[in-house]
Write an enzyme that holds these catalytic residues in place. Structure first.
Site, PDB file in Angstrom:
ATOM      1  N   GLY A 217       0.771  -1.228   0.000  1.00  0.00           N
ATOM      2  CA  GLY A 217       0.000   0.000   0.000  1.00  0.00           C
ATOM      3  C   GLY A 217       0.807   1.286   0.000  1.00  0.00           C
ATOM      4  N   CYS A 325     -10.587  -0.068 -30.876  1.00  0.00           N
ATOM      5  CA  CYS A 325     -11.805   0.522 -31.433  1.00  0.00           C
ATOM      6  C   CYS A 325     -12.818   0.788 -30.328  1.00  0.00           C
ATOM      7  CB  CYS A 325     -12.376  -0.394 -32.500  1.00  0.00           C
ATOM      8  SG  CYS A 325     -11.168  -0.731 -33.777  1.00  0.00           S
TER       9      CYS A 325
HETATM   10  C1  LIG Z   1      -1.835  -6.056  -3.854  1.00  0.00           C
HETATM   11  C2  LIG Z   1      -1.291  -6.542  -2.579  1.00  0.00           C
HETATM   12  C3  LIG Z   1      -0.040  -6.087  -2.116  1.00  0.00           C
HETATM   13  C4  LIG Z   1       0.749  -5.020  -2.830  1.00  0.00           C
HETATM   14  O1  LIG Z   1       0.081  -3.810  -2.790  1.00  0.00           O
HETATM   15  P1  LIG Z   1       0.790  -2.455  -3.293  1.00  0.00           P
HETATM   16  O2  LIG Z   1      -0.322  -1.464  -3.199  1.00  0.00           O
HETATM   17  O3  LIG Z   1       1.249  -2.692  -4.683  1.00  0.00           O
HETATM   18  O4  LIG Z   1       1.904  -2.161  -2.370  1.00  0.00           O
HETATM   19  C5  LIG Z   1       0.462  -6.630  -0.964  1.00  0.00           C
HETATM   20  N1  LIG Z   1      -0.219  -7.567  -0.263  1.00  0.00           N
HETATM   21  C6  LIG Z   1      -1.437  -8.021  -0.674  1.00  0.00           C
HETATM   22  C7  LIG Z   1      -2.121  -9.046   0.110  1.00  0.00           C
HETATM   23  C8  LIG Z   1      -2.003  -7.524  -1.833  1.00  0.00           C
HETATM   24  O5  LIG Z   1      -3.207  -7.950  -2.226  1.00  0.00           O
END
Ligand SMILES: *Cc1c(COP(=O)(O)O)cnc(C)c1O
Length: 374
Positions: A217, A325
């Site tokens: 995140g 398209c």
């Molecule tokens: C998608 C995801 C991540 C990575 O998320 P980022 O936003 O790219 O850092 C990490 N852990 C889980 C469980 C995820 O679903």
């Protein structure tokens, strides 16, 4: 940058490529490593970009990889990842068995999955993914504190912990909560809260806590060159005996990728100017998926080997659109260009995460881009 532009220019026209720079991957991984507190494990979330060179580089540079499918698990094993964590709400028996075989740590997402694991004869330490109420973080995709298919509702946790099948031992919690958070202070607060909650929960159920997995995140701002401020992360306290796992994808990979596409045609209809590209959202779906305009740079190409006149627009806003398209095949709306010609190349930076990997490649069956690794 010089390597990047040389590599793109060297392609045969019409040029269309993804360029991944492994040096940038390494420097992002090192920046993050330097910012996190002691006892933190950094795993790269392969779903952001599963190109083998990206996965191999980040398997070396990080402590390991986070995977969410049998395909990603196979990539991680091939890349020689030292640690693998496997999550995802819909693991098949074959995937569970492969994860156990590979020695991956499983993030179990439901009590039903626990029983399926036990039925496979698993003798393993696992983490439980929990969907906690409330969510202090803002970002693009909220996974907890709201109804989602991910993890076990916190209210159901006591019943699940009271009935862990033989052979399995719960050693921690997985609390991935958000995508693309740009607020470093808030993220540090989230990590501290995840640790405190995990310690308290483990204590109240008489469980030994070894792992707090706070997921990914960490965000990047596509409209500027800013990223989340990592500095506040260093103040998070990870107690002795506890491992904090982070699983960033975007933060590590976004800046290491460029999408390049040549301008095939230029036209103005009903007062709007379009740069029509050899490429589009079937290669780079992120701006369309998220509904923003991805900024581009212009890579001028001076040769014009054709007998017909070269088209050119100057000092005007253009929409960068693709070869599909559908009017939704839009990468950028109304970016002002000083000069743009057919045969020039648009370079989209920050395309290394959730670019090619989330795109609908087969729609209209155009050729894929060339993949270049620097
Ligand atoms: C998608 C995801 C991540 C990575 O998320 P980022 O936003 O790219 O850092 C990490 N852990 C889980 C469980 C995820 O679903």
């Amino acid at each position: 940058m010089a390597d990047l532009t040389a590599a793109v220019r060297a392609l045969p026209a019409p040029r269309c490529a993804y360029v991944y720079d492994t040096a940038v991957l390494r420097s992002r991984a090192r920046l993050l490593r330097a910012a996190v507190p002691p006892r933190t494990t950094v795993l790269y979330a392969v779903k952001a970009n599963g190109h083998p060179a990206v996965v191999r580089t980040l398997a070396e540079e990080c402590d390991g990889l986070e995977v969410a499918s049998g395909g990603e698990l196979a990539l991680a094993v091939t890349a020689g990842a030292r640690r693998v964590v496997f999550g995802g709400p819909a693991k098949t028996d074959a995937e569970l068995a492969a994860a156990l075989d590979a020695g991956a740590l499983l993030n179990v997402e439901s009590p039903h999955e626990l029983r399926r694991l036990a039925a496979l004869g698993a003798q393993a330490d696992v983490c439980l993914r929990v969907n906690r109420p409330g969510n202090s973080l803002t970002g693009s995709h909220t996974m907890t504190g709201t109804p989602t298919p991910f993890g076990i509702d916190e209210a159901q946790l006591p019943a699940v912990l009271a009935d862990i099948p033989a052979g399995l031992r719960v050693i921690g919690f997985h609390l991935h909560a958000v995508s693309n958070n740009l607020d470093g202070l808030a993220h540090a607060g989230f990590l501290t809260d995840a640790i405190t909650w995990s310690i308290d929960t483990a204590r109240s159920y008489g469980m030994d806590l070894h792992v707090v997995n706070a997921g990914g995140g960490l965000g990047v701002d596509y409209l500027s060159d800013a990223s989340i401020d990592l500095a506040p992360l260093s103040s998070v306290r990870v107690p002795d005996g506890v491992e904090l796992i982070l699983e960033p994808g975007r933060y590590l990979a976004a800046d290491a990728g460029w999408y390049a596409a040549e301008v095939l045609d230029l036209k103005t209809t009903h007062g709007r100017t379009f740069a029509i590209l050899r490429g589009g959202t079937h290669h780079f779906r992120l701006p369309a998926a998220w509904g923003y305009s991805h900024p581009f740079q212009i890579l001028p190409v001076d040769e014009w080997p054709h007998p017909y006149p070269r088209l050119e627009v100057t000092d005007t806003p253009v929409d960068a659109v693709g070869e599909l398209c559908t009017p939704r095949d839009v990468l950028t709306r109304a970016q002002h260009v000083p000069r743009l010609r057919t045969g020039d190349i648009l370079l989209f930076p920050r395309a290394g995460a959730y670019g090619w990997d989330i795109s609908h490649h087969d729609f209209l069956r155009h050729d894929p881009p060339t993949f270049i690794t620097l």
